[in-house]
Design a protein around this motif. Structure first.
Motif, PDB file in Angstrom:
ATOM      1  N   ALA A 318      36.281 -18.495 -58.914  1.00  0.00           N
ATOM      2  CA  ALA A 318      37.363 -19.206 -59.590  1.00  0.00           C
ATOM      3  C   ALA A 318      38.721 -18.631 -59.190  1.00  0.00           C
ATOM      4  O   ALA A 318      39.690 -19.357 -58.992  1.00  0.00           O
ATOM      5  N   ALA A 319      38.802 -17.302 -59.065  1.00  0.00           N
ATOM      6  CA  ALA A 319      40.075 -16.662 -58.700  1.00  0.00           C
ATOM      7  C   ALA A 319      40.520 -17.089 -57.306  1.00  0.00           C
ATOM      8  O   ALA A 319      41.713 -17.323 -57.064  1.00  0.00           O
ATOM      9  N   ASP A 320      39.564 -17.220 -56.363  1.00  0.00           N
ATOM     10  CA  ASP A 320      39.915 -17.624 -54.995  1.00  0.00           C
ATOM     11  C   ASP A 320      40.446 -19.052 -54.963  1.00  0.00           C
ATOM     12  O   ASP A 320      41.423 -19.357 -54.278  1.00  0.00           O
ATOM     13  N   TYR A 321      39.792 -19.960 -55.721  1.00  0.00           N
ATOM     14  CA  TYR A 321      40.244 -21.353 -55.735  1.00  0.00           C
ATOM     15  C   TYR A 321      41.588 -21.486 -56.441  1.00  0.00           C
ATOM     16  O   TYR A 321      42.430 -22.304 -56.048  1.00  0.00           O
ATOM     17  N   ARG A 322      41.813 -20.684 -57.482  1.00  0.00           N
ATOM     18  CA  ARG A 322      43.136 -20.722 -58.127  1.00  0.00           C
ATOM     19  C   ARG A 322      44.215 -20.187 -57.188  1.00  0.00           C
ATOM     20  O   ARG A 322      45.349 -20.695 -57.181  1.00  0.00           O
ATOM     21  N   ASP A 326      47.515 -22.177 -56.107  1.00  0.00           N
ATOM     22  CA  ASP A 326      48.860 -21.617 -56.283  1.00  0.00           C
ATOM     23  C   ASP A 326      49.685 -21.799 -55.013  1.00  0.00           C
ATOM     24  O   ASP A 326      50.879 -22.118 -55.068  1.00  0.00           O
ATOM     25  N   ALA A 327      49.045 -21.568 -53.866  1.00  0.00           N
ATOM     26  CA  ALA A 327      49.767 -21.663 -52.596  1.00  0.00           C
ATOM     27  C   ALA A 327      49.943 -23.105 -52.134  1.00  0.00           C
ATOM     28  O   ALA A 327      50.981 -23.466 -51.572  1.00  0.00           O
ATOM     29  N   PHE A 328      48.941 -23.959 -52.415  1.00  0.00           N
ATOM     30  CA  PHE A 328      48.978 -25.348 -51.937  1.00  0.00           C
ATOM     31  C   PHE A 328      48.541 -26.290 -53.055  1.00  0.00           C
ATOM     32  O   PHE A 328      47.432 -26.834 -53.019  1.00  0.00           O
ATOM     33  N   GLN A 332      45.670 -30.074 -48.447  1.00  0.00           N
ATOM     34  CA  GLN A 332      44.633 -30.963 -47.924  1.00  0.00           C
ATOM     35  C   GLN A 332      43.327 -30.854 -48.702  1.00  0.00           C
ATOM     36  O   GLN A 332      42.555 -31.802 -48.787  1.00  0.00           O
ATOM     37  N   PHE A 333      43.081 -29.674 -49.298  1.00  0.00           N
ATOM     38  CA  PHE A 333      41.804 -29.436 -49.970  1.00  0.00           C
ATOM     39  C   PHE A 333      41.992 -29.212 -51.468  1.00  0.00           C
ATOM     40  O   PHE A 333      41.099 -28.674 -52.130  1.00  0.00           O
ATOM     41  N   ALA A 334      43.154 -29.639 -52.020  1.00  0.00           N
ATOM     42  CA  ALA A 334      43.441 -29.379 -53.431  1.00  0.00           C
ATOM     43  C   ALA A 334      42.413 -30.028 -54.351  1.00  0.00           C
ATOM     44  O   ALA A 334      41.976 -29.423 -55.337  1.00  0.00           O
TER      45      ALA A 334
END
Length: 551
Positions: A318-322, A326-328, A332-334
Motif C-alpha cells: 500500500a505504501a508503494d502505491y501511495r 503522490d508523484a503521479f 498513466q497507471f493511476a
C-alpha cells in the motif's frame, strides 16, 4: 577524438545558428524575427454515457491526442465526459481562443450520430427519444465548423465518433433519416479545411480493446508527430495502418480542401553560414560556454512515470502505491494503482478510526473523483467480497443514505444509495463504484462509521446483559422457593429438638441446628419417638378420663 576536439566541433556547428541571429539583428531595416504562428485545438473525449452503455476508450484516446498536440505547440482546450452544457462551454472557449490563430484543430472521441445531412456529437447525459431531441441535447458539428471558419485559417476536424451507436437504434424507429455512422461533410465550399472520419461514411468503427486506444486513434498517435510531413500524408498513413490492423474491416475517410501543405510538426531550417568565420566562432564561444563534462541522460516525465510504477509493482505494498500516486496523481497507471491500493486496504481493514484515516489514499480530490466514472467493469475490478460490500453499505447508511437491508451483493436499493451519494459529491451518477470512489466514501464516512459500529456494539452488549439478567432472575426465583422450604424444615427441627435433614434426604451427623444430638425426625414419616409419644399420650389421656368418670 578527444573531448576538447568534440567541444570545438560543437562550437563550430553552433556558429551557423548564432550567425543567423547576429546578421538578422544587424539588418538596416531593423525587421524583427517573426513570431511563431498560433495554433489552437479543441479535444473532447466522452466515455461515461448514462443512458446507454459507456465506451471503454474515448477518454483515453482524447487524452493521448491532447498530450501530442501540446508537444506540437498547440494551445489545447480540452474536456472529458462532458454533459451538454459543458460541451457548449468548451466550444465557446475554443471559439474565443481561435481569434488571431493561424490554424485550428478539433478532435472528438465518443458517440456521434447522423440524421439526414447533419452530424451530431453526443454528450454523456444525452437521452434521445426523438429526432427533435438532437437540437437540444446534442452538439451539431456545423456549430463547431462555423466557429472555425469565421477567419481565414487552416482548419482540421478529426472525428473518432463512428462507433456502433445505440442512439441510432433508438431513433431509427421514429425517423428514416437516421443512418449508421456519420454522413460525409462537404469541404469544397470553403478552402483550407480537412475533415477526417475514423471510417467510411455511414459505417461503424471499432472502439478497440479495453484499456487501450481505438484502432484509428492508435494509428493517429503513431504518425501525428512525424516531422516535416503534411496532414494529408499523416492521414494517408493512418488509413493504411487501420486497414491492416482491423483485417480490412475499417477504412478511415478524409475530405480536404487545403491548398498546399500543412505540417503538424514543421522543423526550423536555419540559413547557411560560414563555419570558419572567426567573429562568429568568437561570439558563439562567448555566448555558449563549454560544458565541464558530458551531460547526463535526461528522462522525460513519461519515462519517470513508468519507472516509478515498475518500482511500486515490485514492492506491491500500500505504501508503494501511495508513493506512486503522490508523484503521479494523474499518471498513466493511476487507476491501476488506486485499484490495487483499494484491494490491499480491503484485505487488511484498519482496526480503528485513527488507523482508517492513516490508511486513506492521499490526494482524493473532487477533480480526481469527477475524472472517473463508475461502471460494472470498474466495480468488478475491485474484487469486493460479501464482507466488503456490507461494509460499504454500512458506510452509506452512516453518511445519511439508505441502502436498505445489508446484503452480500448490491441490489436496486444499494445502487440507488450509491447513485445518491455520487450525486452529493458531484461525480458521474451511475450507481457503480470505482476504487477511488470507494476510498473517498471510506474517508468521508469514517467518523460516523466508527460511531455507528460503537453504537451497534453497545446495543448488542446491552441486549446480551438483559438476557443474562433474565436468566439469573429465573434461577433466583427458583432458589428463593428452595431456600424458603429449607428454612421451614430447619426451624421445625429446631422447635422439636431434633437434627435437621438436608434437602438431599440424607441424615445429618453431629451437631444439629439447635445444638442437640439425636436421630432425625422425618417429616410425615413414623419413627420410634413418635410411637412412644403416642403411647404416653394414651396413658395420660386414659388417666384423666378415668378420674373424671370416677367422680
Amino acid at each position: 577524438m578527444s573531448f576538447a576536439t568534440r567541444i570545438a566541433a560543437f562550437r563550430v556547428r553552433l556558429a551557423a545558428a548564432f550567425a543567423l541571429v547576429v546578421c538578422g539583428s544587424a539588418l538596416a531595416s531593423g525587421a524583427e524575427a517573426a513570431l511563431p504562428e498560433r495554433r489552437v485545438a479543441l479535444v473532447i473525449g466522452n466515455s461515461a454515457y448514462t443512458a446507454v452503455p459507456p465506451l471503454a476508450n474515448p477518454m483515453r484516446d482524447a487524452k493521448g491526442v491532447s498530450a501530442a498536440l501540446k508537444r506540437l505547440g498547440f494551445e489545447v482546450v480540452e474536456g472529458y465526459d462532458l454533459k451538454m452544457d459543458d460541451m457548449t462551454n468548451v466550444v465557446r472557449q475554443f471559439a474565443q481562443k481561435l481569434d488571431g490563430a493561424k490554424a485550428g484543430l478539433v478532435y472528438y472521441a465518443g458517440h456521434g450520430i447522423a440524421v439526414g445531412d447533419e452530424n451530431y456529437l453526443i454528450p454523456v447525459d444525452a437521452s434521445l427519444r426523438s429526432e427533435a431531441d438532437l437540437d437540444f441535447r446534442a452538439v451539431n458539428v456545423q456549430l463547431v465548423l462555423r466557429q472555425m471558419q469565421r477567419d481565414e485559417r487552416v482548419n482540421i476536424v478529426i472525428l473518432d465518433a463512428c462507433r456502433d451507436n445505440p442512439f441510432a437504434a433508438q431513433l431509427a424507429a421514429k425517423s428514416r433519416a437516421v443512418t449508421r455512422g456519420l454522413t460525409p461533410i462537404e469541404t469544397q465550399s470553403a478552402s483550407g479545411i480537412l475533415i477526417a472520419f475514423a471510417t467510411d461514411p455511414r459505417a461503424t468503427a471499432l472502439d478497440g480493446e479495453r484499456d487501450g486506444h481505438s484502432p484509428f486513434t492508435d494509428a493517429l498517435l503513431k504518425h501525428i508527430e512525424t516531422p516535416e510531413v503534411s496532414i494529408t500524408t499523416v492521414m494517408d498513413r493512418v488509413r493504411a495502418d487501420v486497414w491492416e490492423a482491423t483485417g480490412k474491416k475499417q477504412k478511415p475517410w478524409t475530405n480536404s480542401s487545403i491548398i498546399g501543405e500543412f505540417k503538424l510538426n514543421p522543423t526550423v531550417k536555419l540559413a547557411s553560414a560560414d563555419p570558419t568565420d572567426a567573429s562568429a566562432a568568437k561570439a558563439i564561444n562567448a555566448a555558449v560556454p563549454a560544458p565541464a563534462m558530458p551531460s547526463a541522460p535526461v528522462f522525460d516525465r513519461s519515462q519517470i512515470d513508468i519507472k516509478t510504477w515498475e518500482a511500486a509493482e515490485r514492492g506491491n505494498s500500500a505504501a508503494d502505491y501511495r508513493a506512486y500516486l503522490d508523484a503521479f496523481p494523474s499518471g498513466q497507471f493511476a487507476t491501476f494503482a488506486r485499484n490495487r491500493l483499494a484491494s490491499l486496504e480491503a484485505a487488511t481493514p484498519p482496526a480503528n478510526a485513527a488507523g482508517a484515516v492513516a490508511a486513506a489514499t492521499p490526494g482524493v480530490t473532487d477533480e480526481a473523483l469527477k475524472a472517473e466514472t463508475g461502471t460494472a467493469q470498474t466495480e468488478t475490478a475491485m474484487k469486493l467480497d460479501a464482507k466488503a460490500r456490507r461494509e460499504l453499505q454500512t458506510r452509506l447508511r452512516a453518511s445519511g443514505f439508505q441502502p436498505g437491508k445489508l446484503a452480500a451483493s448490491f441490489g436496486p436499493s444499494q445502487r440507488k444509495a450509491i447513485l445518491e451519494w455520487q450525486k452529493s459529491r458531484g461525480i458521474p451518477e451511475t450507481g457503480f463504484l470505482t476504487a477511488l470512489q470507494a476510498t473517498a466514501l471510506r474517508e468521508q464516512s469514517e467518523p460516523a462509521y466508527q460511531r455507528l459500529l460503537a453504537d451497534e456494539a453497545k446495543a448488542a452488549a446491552e441486549k446480551k446483559s438483559r438476557a443474562a439478567d433474565r436468566g439469573r432472575a429465573g434461577k433466583t426465583r427458583g432458589g428463593v422457593a428452595d431456600a424458603g422450604e429449607e428454612m421451614y424444615q430447619r426451624d421445625l427441627a429446631r422447635e422439636r429438638g431434633v437434627a435437621y435433614q438436608g434437602p438431599a434426604g440424607q441424615r445429618a451427623v453431629g451437631t444439629t441446628s439447635s445444638g442437640y444430638q439425636g436421630r432425625v425426625r422425618q417429616r410425615g414419616g413414623a419413627s420410634s419417638d413418635s410411637a412412644g409419644a403416642a403411647a404416653i399420650g394414651s396413658i395420660i389421656g386414659g388417666a384423666i378420663m378415668g378420674g373424671i368418670l370416677g367422680r
